[in-house]
Write an enzyme that holds these catalytic residues in place. Structure first.
Site, PDB file in Angstrom:
ATOM      1  CB  CYS A  52      -5.045  14.284 114.913  1.00 30.27           C
ATOM      2  SG  CYS A  52      -4.775  12.548 114.528  1.00 30.27           S
ATOM      3  CG  ASP A  54       1.504  15.537 114.800  1.00 28.26           C
ATOM      4  OD1 ASP A  54       1.733  14.366 115.169  1.00 28.26           O
ATOM      5  OD2 ASP A  54       0.986  15.828 113.703  1.00 28.26           O
ATOM      6  NE  ARG A  76      -1.641  15.250 116.506  1.00 30.44           N
ATOM      7  CZ  ARG A  76      -1.845  16.346 115.803  1.00 30.44           C
ATOM      8  NH1 ARG A  76      -1.792  17.513 116.396  1.00 30.44           N
ATOM      9  NH2 ARG A  76      -2.099  16.289 114.516  1.00 30.44           N
TER      10      ARG A  76
HETATM   11  P1  4NP Z   1      -1.416  12.601 113.695  1.00 31.71           P
HETATM   12  O1  4NP Z   1       0.103  12.673 113.213  1.00 31.71           O
HETATM   13  O2  4NP Z   1      -2.132  13.741 112.993  1.00 31.71           O
HETATM   14  O3  4NP Z   1      -1.320  12.840 115.188  1.00 31.71           O
HETATM   15  O4  4NP Z   1      -1.948  11.235 113.340  1.00 31.71           O
HETATM   16  C1  4NP Z   1       0.475  12.693 111.863  1.00 31.71           C
HETATM   17  C2  4NP Z   1       0.472  11.516 111.127  1.00 31.71           C
HETATM   18  C3  4NP Z   1       0.870  11.527 109.792  1.00 31.71           C
HETATM   19  C4  4NP Z   1       1.274  12.727 109.226  1.00 31.71           C
HETATM   20  C5  4NP Z   1       1.271  13.896 109.959  1.00 31.71           C
HETATM   21  C6  4NP Z   1       0.859  13.883 111.289  1.00 31.71           C
HETATM   22  N1  4NP Z   1       1.717  12.743 107.877  1.00 31.71           N
HETATM   23  O5  4NP Z   1       2.251  13.763 107.431  1.00 31.71           O
HETATM   24  O6  4NP Z   1       1.534  11.725 107.150  1.00 31.71           O
END
Ligand code: 4NP
Length: 140
Positions: free
Chosen positions: A8, A113, A14
């Site tokens: 992800c 997300d 996720r």
């Molecule tokens: P992930 O969620 O891709 O599901 O781990 C996110 C975690 C951090 C960020 C964006 C999505 N961020 O912008 O730091």
């Protein structure tokens, strides 16, 4: 043993959810998770995802911290599963020549997300269903 990596954007919400849900469902595969970005590098699994693990009795490892996918990973893993369409697009851009065929979308629809939606339960339902589908597909 087939090696699977879930990917992800941040590798804190996720993809670690998919990693530990899949590990709880099967020990037939080597399973890890990665980020497309380096934004969360070294950071632990998001508290919301940890809460999902505790609520649903999914064992997890607090030593897991965010790691960006490397060129070596594209060669090491047999199956590279992006949690949403933009993860898949990014992975295809990043993939060393000859590894693009390993990249697939995790589920028919992008997994929302929870970093943006705040709804970790909805994400968990999609992750669980997607993992079960992959187990069935890989067993065929
Ligand atoms: P992930 O969620 O891709 O599901 O781990 C996110 C975690 C951090 C960020 C964006 C999505 N961020 O912008 O730091």
């Amino acid at each position: 043993m087939k090696k699977i990596v879930f990917v992800c954007l941040g590798n804190i919400c996720r993809s670690p959810m998919a990693e530990f849900v899949m590990k709880d469902l099967t020990d037939q595969y080597e399973i890890e998770s990665r980020a497309t970005s380096s934004w969360e590098h070294g950071n632990p699994i998001h508290k919301g995802t940890q809460k999902i693990f505790r609520t649903h009795g999914v064992p997890y490892d607090l030593r897991k911290t965010s790691l960006q996918i490397s060129d070596q990973d594209f060669h090491t893993f047999d199956l590279i599963l992006g949690m949403d369409e933009s993860n898949v697009a990014d992975l295809k851009q990043m993939a060393p020549a000859g590894t693009e065929h390993k990249i697939h979308l995790f589920a028919g629809e992008s997994v929302p997300d929870p970093w943006y939606t705040g709804d970790f339960e909805e994400t968990y339902r999609r992750v669980l269903a997607g993992c079960q589908e992959w187990i069935n597909r890989l067993a065929e």
